[in-house]
Design an enzyme around this catalytic site. Structure first.
Site, PDB file in Angstrom:
ATOM      1  N   LYS A 223       0.975  -1.256  -0.030  1.00  0.00           N
ATOM      2  CA  LYS A 223      -0.108  -0.129  -0.016  1.00  0.00           C
ATOM      3  C   LYS A 223       0.953   1.206   0.169  1.00  0.00           C
ATOM      4  O   LYS A 223       1.898   1.304   0.774  1.00  0.00           O
ATOM      5  CB  LYS A 223      -1.021  -0.079   1.262  1.00  0.00           C
ATOM      6  CG  LYS A 223      -1.948  -1.126   1.126  1.00  0.00           C
ATOM      7  CD  LYS A 223      -2.801  -1.053   2.388  1.00  0.00           C
ATOM      8  CE  LYS A 223      -3.929   0.016   2.082  1.00  0.00           C
ATOM      9  NZ  LYS A 223      -4.705   0.383   1.086  1.00  0.00           N
TER      10      LYS A 223
ATOM     11  N   THR B  50       0.312   3.937   1.431  1.00  0.00           N
ATOM     12  CA  THR B  50       0.433   4.567   2.607  1.00  0.00           C
ATOM     13  C   THR B  50       1.728   4.249   3.477  1.00  0.00           C
ATOM     14  O   THR B  50       2.520   5.121   3.980  1.00  0.00           O
ATOM     15  CB  THR B  50      -0.778   4.403   3.536  1.00  0.00           C
ATOM     16  OG1 THR B  50      -1.993   4.683   3.053  1.00  0.00           O
ATOM     17  CG2 THR B  50      -0.861   4.854   5.162  1.00  0.00           C
TER      18      THR B  50
ATOM     19  N   GLU C 142       6.148 -10.292   3.907  1.00  0.00           N
ATOM     20  CA  GLU C 142       7.294  -9.911   4.316  1.00  0.00           C
ATOM     21  C   GLU C 142       7.359  -8.180   4.468  1.00  0.00           C
ATOM     22  O   GLU C 142       6.719  -7.524   3.554  1.00  0.00           O
ATOM     23  CB  GLU C 142       8.373 -10.330   3.272  1.00  0.00           C
ATOM     24  CG  GLU C 142       8.260 -11.867   3.123  1.00  0.00           C
ATOM     25  CD  GLU C 142       7.412 -12.391   2.217  1.00  0.00           C
ATOM     26  OE1 GLU C 142       6.989 -11.702   1.202  1.00  0.00           O
ATOM     27  OE2 GLU C 142       7.254 -13.566   2.241  1.00  0.00           O
TER      28      GLU C 142
END
Length: 188
Positions: free
Chosen positions: A109, A111, A135
């Site tokens: 993502k 973010t 991971e």
């Protein structure tokens, strides 16, 4: 090979158990988003993490020593602190049952990526079934928070033009049916 839309992901999850639990809408208020999106599904990271530490001087993927990682339960705090320049494993809240004609690819993502936290997951092969081991790398010089039970990555589904002759299940894939965090394995 076609990229699958939200309607297909929803149908496959509700009628065939492809993603369980399945969130039919994107949830994003006061959390890192998760759930169904236009052409993918944002998966959540659980509250269990394995932090790689410096107890042993070598990581050997063919002969992994479990003492190289420490289990951390973040369920009470609601987040995990990933030290600077560190690596950890985690797993999804969602359980996957992949169709025989479909491959899924997982991408971190934005973010987290914009904070220097890189998420890697290998492809979900046709007829793979299990929780996904994630991971997570902190590429910054600062400790970073990873929020348990919130979004961590997006999965996109690619349906093949034809069904494969041999699926991950047919080959007896070494991570088939994995539960929780699964450390590296080599078939012997």
């Amino acid at each position: 090979m076609g990229l699958k839309a939200d309607s297909w992901i929803k149908k496959m999850s509700l009628e065939h158990g492809m993603i369980n639990p399945f969130c039919e809408k994107q949830v994003g208020k006061n959390v890192i988003s998760y759930g169904l999106s236009s052409y993918g599904y944002d998966i959540r990271v659980g509250s269990e993490f394995m932090l790689f530490d410096n107890k042993n001087a070598l990581i050997d993927p063919k002969n992994f020593d479990p003492n190289n990682a420490t289990k951390i339960d973040a369920s009470k705090e609601g987040f995990f602190i990933l030290p600077a320049n560190a690596f950890a494993l985690a797993h999804t809240i969602e359980y996957f049952k992949m169709p025989k004609d479909t491959l899924a690819i997982c991408l971190g993502k934005s973010t987290y990526a914009r904070c220097g936290i890189i998420v890697n997951v290998t492809p979900f092969e046709p007829e793979f079934e299990g929780y996904i081991t994630i991971e997570i790398s902190n590429t910054t010089n600062l400790p970073a928070k990873v929020y348990a039970n919130e979004g961590i990555a997006q999965v996109v589904f690619l349906q093949g033009d034809e069904v494969c002759e041999q699926s991950y299940k047919d080959r007896g894939g070494k991570y088939q049916g994995q539960v929780g965090i699964t450390l590296p394995k080599i078939l012997k």
